[in-house]
Write a protein that holds these residues in place. Structure first.
Motif, PDB file in Angstrom:
ATOM      1  N   ALA A 115       0.946  -1.300  -0.029  1.00  0.00           N
ATOM      2  CA  ALA A 115      -0.025   0.012  -0.045  1.00  0.00           C
ATOM      3  C   ALA A 115       0.763   1.251  -0.022  1.00  0.00           C
ATOM      4  O   ALA A 115       0.459   2.498  -0.311  1.00  0.00           O
ATOM      5  N   ILE A 144       3.560   0.811  -3.892  1.00  0.00           N
ATOM      6  CA  ILE A 144       3.028   1.275  -5.551  1.00  0.00           C
ATOM      7  C   ILE A 144       2.713   2.638  -5.503  1.00  0.00           C
ATOM      8  O   ILE A 144       3.192   3.261  -6.551  1.00  0.00           O
ATOM      9  N   PRO A 145       2.147   3.619  -4.640  1.00  0.00           N
ATOM     10  CA  PRO A 145       1.948   4.882  -4.783  1.00  0.00           C
ATOM     11  C   PRO A 145       3.279   5.574  -4.679  1.00  0.00           C
ATOM     12  O   PRO A 145       3.349   6.570  -5.504  1.00  0.00           O
ATOM     13  N   ALA A 146       4.302   5.069  -3.976  1.00  0.00           N
ATOM     14  CA  ALA A 146       5.491   5.600  -4.060  1.00  0.00           C
ATOM     15  C   ALA A 146       6.277   5.633  -5.268  1.00  0.00           C
ATOM     16  O   ALA A 146       6.907   6.756  -5.889  1.00  0.00           O
ATOM     17  N   ILE A 159       4.918   5.471  -8.250  1.00  0.00           N
ATOM     18  CA  ILE A 159       4.075   6.372  -9.104  1.00  0.00           C
ATOM     19  C   ILE A 159       4.402   7.567  -9.022  1.00  0.00           C
ATOM     20  O   ILE A 159       4.665   8.463  -9.871  1.00  0.00           O
ATOM     21  N   LEU A 160       4.531   8.041  -7.754  1.00  0.00           N
ATOM     22  CA  LEU A 160       5.126   9.392  -7.424  1.00  0.00           C
ATOM     23  C   LEU A 160       6.523   9.641  -7.771  1.00  0.00           C
ATOM     24  O   LEU A 160       7.002  10.725  -8.568  1.00  0.00           O
ATOM     25  N   SER A 170       6.409  10.290 -11.532  1.00  0.00           N
ATOM     26  CA  SER A 170       5.854  11.547 -11.751  1.00  0.00           C
ATOM     27  C   SER A 170       7.018  12.625 -11.761  1.00  0.00           C
ATOM     28  O   SER A 170       6.964  13.512 -12.519  1.00  0.00           O
ATOM     29  N   GLY A 201       8.759  10.101  -3.318  1.00  0.00           N
ATOM     30  CA  GLY A 201       8.588   8.763  -3.809  1.00  0.00           C
ATOM     31  C   GLY A 201       9.540   7.827  -3.375  1.00  0.00           C
ATOM     32  O   GLY A 201       9.123   6.537  -3.260  1.00  0.00           O
ATOM     33  N   CYS A 222       9.616   2.582 -13.254  1.00  0.00           N
ATOM     34  CA  CYS A 222       8.605   2.672 -12.231  1.00  0.00           C
ATOM     35  C   CYS A 222       7.545   1.802 -12.548  1.00  0.00           C
ATOM     36  O   CYS A 222       7.031   1.226 -11.754  1.00  0.00           O
ATOM     37  N   VAL A 278       5.985  -1.480 -10.469  1.00  0.00           N
ATOM     38  CA  VAL A 278       4.688  -1.272 -10.244  1.00  0.00           C
ATOM     39  C   VAL A 278       4.046  -2.662 -10.784  1.00  0.00           C
ATOM     40  O   VAL A 278       3.263  -3.226  -9.727  1.00  0.00           O
TER      41      VAL A 278
END
Length: 414
Positions: free
Chosen positions: A75, A78-80, A82-83, A86, A115, A177, A181
């Motif tokens: 949790a 995965i967002p890390a 993506i960041l 970005s 990230g 990335c 992911v």
């Protein structure tokens, strides 16, 4: 799918996470001199491209480590990622289309650093969750080897991408990335938590207890990790500069030369991780031997300026780093119960990032001051850390328990 094959894919997925992290700095090292000339910035300003990423990561890591303990590793990871991707898009777009690109590149690097805080340190905790005993040390060795492998290939990748345009590396980050992911989503299966996460107050109280009983050797371990990364990125910054300014070497050849010491470090990390198991005494010995090899190498570098003998001596330091880091990883990952492992390993990641962050600017200042002094100060630092490890890490002989989840019974701190 067979159990063994699935385990291999899980290890591959975990290994991809620190690999992505390393690209964040190492891939840009060969590009820094070109960035400096293209943007018309100073040596200190260009070093901040590395430092901004690393400081942002160091500040963010403890919070993300806590969140990974409270919720789940995936949790956060995965967002890390993506960041992280970005931030690369922002930095690349700024370099390509903005008139005053430098502040936006720094902003992109800060986003990438935040990230990055949710990648390799959480991956270490994840490896500790999913694997036990000697297998845990082996997987952690592979994680460190993946980290090192990223350092080996990233200067070459950065140099190749720079043949397109100097800021191409920024646009490569989201691609790498994205791959990580997908691997994380499909091949990492976390164990369901049997209990609700503890309240914040109870969690903090548990951490205070951990550092109260384990603080001395954790301090030595954290300092060792930070020192290894500080010297590594400081020396890479120095080499990148002299290859271009003194030897007029750039492009892919420059990336390949930068990869030489990293290749020795990676190979040593892999072998060390696969052999140490849970042998605490051996781990302590290898940490000290590794730091003493680094000391001898840096002290001897003052005698050599020609490229070939210089690198021949430098690889001794790389071997020393490859001996120390997997052992430190195993100590720290096995030091605390699962429910607080994310924070403790993340704090370790934080101090490693601080080492990376201060390496280029400090070495840049030392380069301007005195080359001999730079190497002797580095040798003095690694010798001091070796002595601290000798004094603060005490291994207690104990019969291993099959169900033992931590190393509390094996590490006696006095």
């Amino acid at each position: 799918m067979s159990k063994q094959k699935h385990k291999g894919l899980t290890v591959t997925a975990i290994g991809s996470i620190p690999l992505i992290l390393v690209l964040g700095n190492s891939m840009l090292i060969p590009v820094l001199p070109k960035m400096k000339s293209e943007l018309g910035i100073t040596q200190f300003q260009v070093s901040l491209v590395i430092t901004a990423f690393s400081v942002a990561a160091a500040i963010s890591i403890p919070m993300l480590g806590y969140l990974s303990d409270r919720f789940s590793r995936k949790a956060i990871i995965i967002p890390a990622l993506i960041l992280y991707g970005s931030g690369g898009i922002l930095a690349g777009a700024a370099a390509a289309w903005f008139d005053n690109a430098y502040p936006w590149i720094l902003a992109g690097r800060i986003i990438q650093g935040i990230g990055a805080a949710g990648t390799a340190p959480i991956a270490m905790a994840l490896a500790g969750d999913l694997f036990k005993g000697g297998e845990q040390s082996q997987v952690l060795g592979l994680v460190e080897a993946s980290n090192g492998f990223g350092k080996v290939i990233s200067p070459i990748i950065g140099s190749l991408l720079a043949l397109l345009f100097w800021y191409a590396a920024f646009f490569a980050f989201p691609i790498f990335c994205g791959i990580s992911v997908l691997l994380t989503i499909f091949f990492i299966k976390e164990k369901k938590k049997e209990m609700e996460p503890p309240p914040v107050g109870k969690y903090v109280k548990g951490l205070v207890s951990v550092f109260k009983t384990e603080g001395r050797w954790l301090f030595a371990a954290y300092l060792t990790g930070a020192t290894c990364l500080f010297t590594l990125f400081g020396i890479l910054f120095y080499i990148s500069d002299i290859l271009e300014t003194t030897y007029k070497i750039d492009g892919v050849l420059k990336g390949a030369i930068l990869a030489i010491p990293l290749l020795f470090m990676t190979t040593t990390s892999y072998i060390t991780g696969s052999k140490i198991g849970k042998k605490m005494g051996l781990m302590k010995s290898l940490i000290i031997i590794g730091l003493l090899l680094m000391t001898a190498s840096f002290a001897t570098l003052v005698l050599f300026k020609n490229l070939i003998p210089f690198f021949a001596v430098l690889v001794v330091s790389s071997i020393g780093t490859g001996l120390a880091l997997p052992c430190i990883n195993s100590f720290i990952t096995g030091s605390v119960p699962t429910d607080r492992r994310g924070f403790v390993t993340s704090l370790y990641g934080s101090v490693r990032f601080l080492g990376v962050a201060i390496g280029p600017p400090i070495y840049g200042a030392l380069m301007a001051w005195n080359r001999t002094g730079m190497f002797l100060i580095t040798a003095g630092l690694t010798l001091l850390v070796a002595l601290l490890c000798m004094m603060l890490i005490h291994v207690k002989k104990a019969k291993p328990s099959e169900n033992q989840d931590t190393l509390f019974e094996k590490l006696q701190l006095t």
